[in-house]
Design an enzyme around this catalytic site. Structure first.
Site, short mmCIF file in Angstrom:
data_model
loop_
_atom_site.label_atom_id
_atom_site.label_comp_id
_atom_site.label_asym_id
_atom_site.label_seq_id
_atom_site.Cartn_x
_atom_site.Cartn_y
_atom_site.Cartn_z
N ASP A 137 0.98 -1.14 -0.25
CA ASP A 137 -0.71 0.23 -0.01
C ASP A 137 1.14 1.37 -0.34
O ASP A 137 2.34 1.08 0.41
CB ASP A 137 -0.29 -0.07 1.01
CG ASP A 137 -0.16 0.03 2.59
OD1 ASP A 137 1.02 -0.80 2.27
OD2 ASP A 137 -0.39 0.84 3.64
N GLU A 193 0.06 -1.53 5.99
CA GLU A 193 0.69 -1.11 6.04
C GLU A 193 0.73 0.20 7.23
O GLU A 193 1.26 0.73 7.95
CB GLU A 193 2.27 -1.22 5.77
CG GLU A 193 3.66 -1.08 6.55
CD GLU A 193 4.53 0.57 7.11
OE1 GLU A 193 4.99 0.89 7.60
OE2 GLU A 193 3.86 1.44 6.25
#
Length: 386
Positions: free
Chosen positions: A80, A142
């Site tokens: 991400d 994350e």
């Protein structure tokens, strides 16, 4: 289907938006990135296991394994990115632009760009017998909740002895970092006319006492805890934002404070929260207000891998730098919870992360691939040592 080139892989990953955000309207799936990586790694002979994150549609981790055995090496990264402001970029965030000996794009540095470098390093070894497994780990979220790494820790997999996370460290090995806790305190008092304080219970005044106690607690922690590995060697507490009241002539009925804590290795988050709770109860009783205290998210523990761990020695030898520390948090603590000795080492620079015109310098590519090949040779192609 032939494996795309390094540059083509890089471009494809940047073109697959995978923003994670605590704001639901900005949050996106990471499955586009996961499926690209699974396809490419599958072509190299990896067994690819896509694991959906429970309760989070459109989110998944990838565990890709080449070889088998009790030891081995994990090369890990998150799929991400943070949100971006395209109007502040000189280039298209979701496309690869090459300029000034750099590859620009959202995630180029932090940290989609690490995955094509792993593939570049491993493809020359794909037909060799692996004595110990190589596991490529790609995680979700994350940048927001760490839900991908927390799901892995809860599941007990993957298993390996050594791990490297390719977060941006400028190719300097990192074996220790602080944790992060983000907290919120809400005080509910009683509104009333400001001409008579007895008509209400002022939440701002109660919060003033709470803040004084928090600062005393911070001072006590900083006197007790010190780690010279960090440029800021003590734990920190930052009072980040405060909201309360609605008019000067009304007794404030509600006040909210949000703050973060950066604990050092060895500090336990549950114990820190218990200490805060112990301070709040007497204030609530004295001020006759309701005080609610909750974490904004579970928090990331501080991280430390022993200085004499084999993965630390290997990365120090391959980079020529001693392992150090950083202030930002990573998924390292969760891999350590899985029994791995983990190091943080990646080609980007943290100064470029979360910024407009994020980039990876092209002169970092060859050294990164060389380091990764050295790690693969040591931890996967050689028999494990007793």
């Amino acid at each position: 289907m032939s494996l795309p080139s390094l540059k083509q892989q890089f471009a494809a990953l940047l073109a697959a938006p995978s923003i994670s955000c605590t704001q639901a309207d900005l949050d996106q799936s990471n499955l586009g990135v996961i499926h690209l990586l699974a396809d490419w790694l599958g072509q190299l002979g990896f067994a690819c296991d896509i694991q959906p994150i429970a309760g989070q549609p459109g989110k998944a981790n990838l565990i890709a394994t080449l070889g088998s055995g009790p030891g081995g090496l994990v090369l890990a990264g998150h799929t991400d990115t943070v949100p971006c402001n395209p109007e502040r970029w000189s280039y298209e965030p979701f496309a690869l632009t090459e300029a000034d000996n750099r590859w620009y794009g959202l995630g180029s540095c932090d940290m989609k760009g690490f995955f094509p470098l792993i593939i570049e390093a491993v493809k020359d070894y794909a037909d060799q017998p692996f004595q110990q497994p190589l596991i490529v780990l790609a995680t979700a979220d994350e940048e927001s909740s760490m839900s991908g790494a927390r799901a892995l820790a809860a599941s007990g997999q993957p298993k390996a002895r050594h791990a490297v996370i390719g977060e941006p460290t400028g190719l300097r090995p990192i074996r220790v970092h602080k944790g992060i806790m983000m907290e919120r305190i809400d005080i509910i008092g009683q509104a009333g006319h400001s001409s008579d304080p007895s008509l209400g219970r002022n939440a701002i005044e109660a919060m003033h006492v709470v803040i004084s106690d928090l600062l005393e607690l911070r001072s006590a922690w900083q006197k007790r805890w010190n780690n010279p590995l960090f440029s800021v060697p003590t734990p920190t507490m930052n009072l980040g934002c405060i909201h309360g009241g609605d008019n000067p002539n009304r007794i404030c009925a509600k006040c909210a404070l949000e703050f973060d804590i950066r604990p050092l290795p060895g500090m336990d988050g549950d114990e820190l929260r218990a200490a805060i709770h112990a301070r709040l109860a007497p204030i609530a009783a004295e001020r006759q207000v309701q005080i609610d205290y909750q974490p904004l998210f579970p928090g990331v523990p501080a991280f430390e891998t022993a200085a004499d761990a084999p993965i630390v020695a290997a990365c120090e030898r391959l980079t020529g730098h001693s392992a150090g520390s950083v202030a930002f948090a990573t998924e390292g603590p969760y891999l350590n919870q899985l029994g791995m000795q983990t190091l943080i080492l990646g080609p980007g620079d943290i100064d470029q992360a979360h910024q407009p015109d994020e980039f990876l310098a092209l002169d970092r590519i060859e050294p990164t691939v060389r380091i990764l090949r050295g790690l693969i040779e040591q931890f996967c192609l050689q028999p494990t040592r007793p």
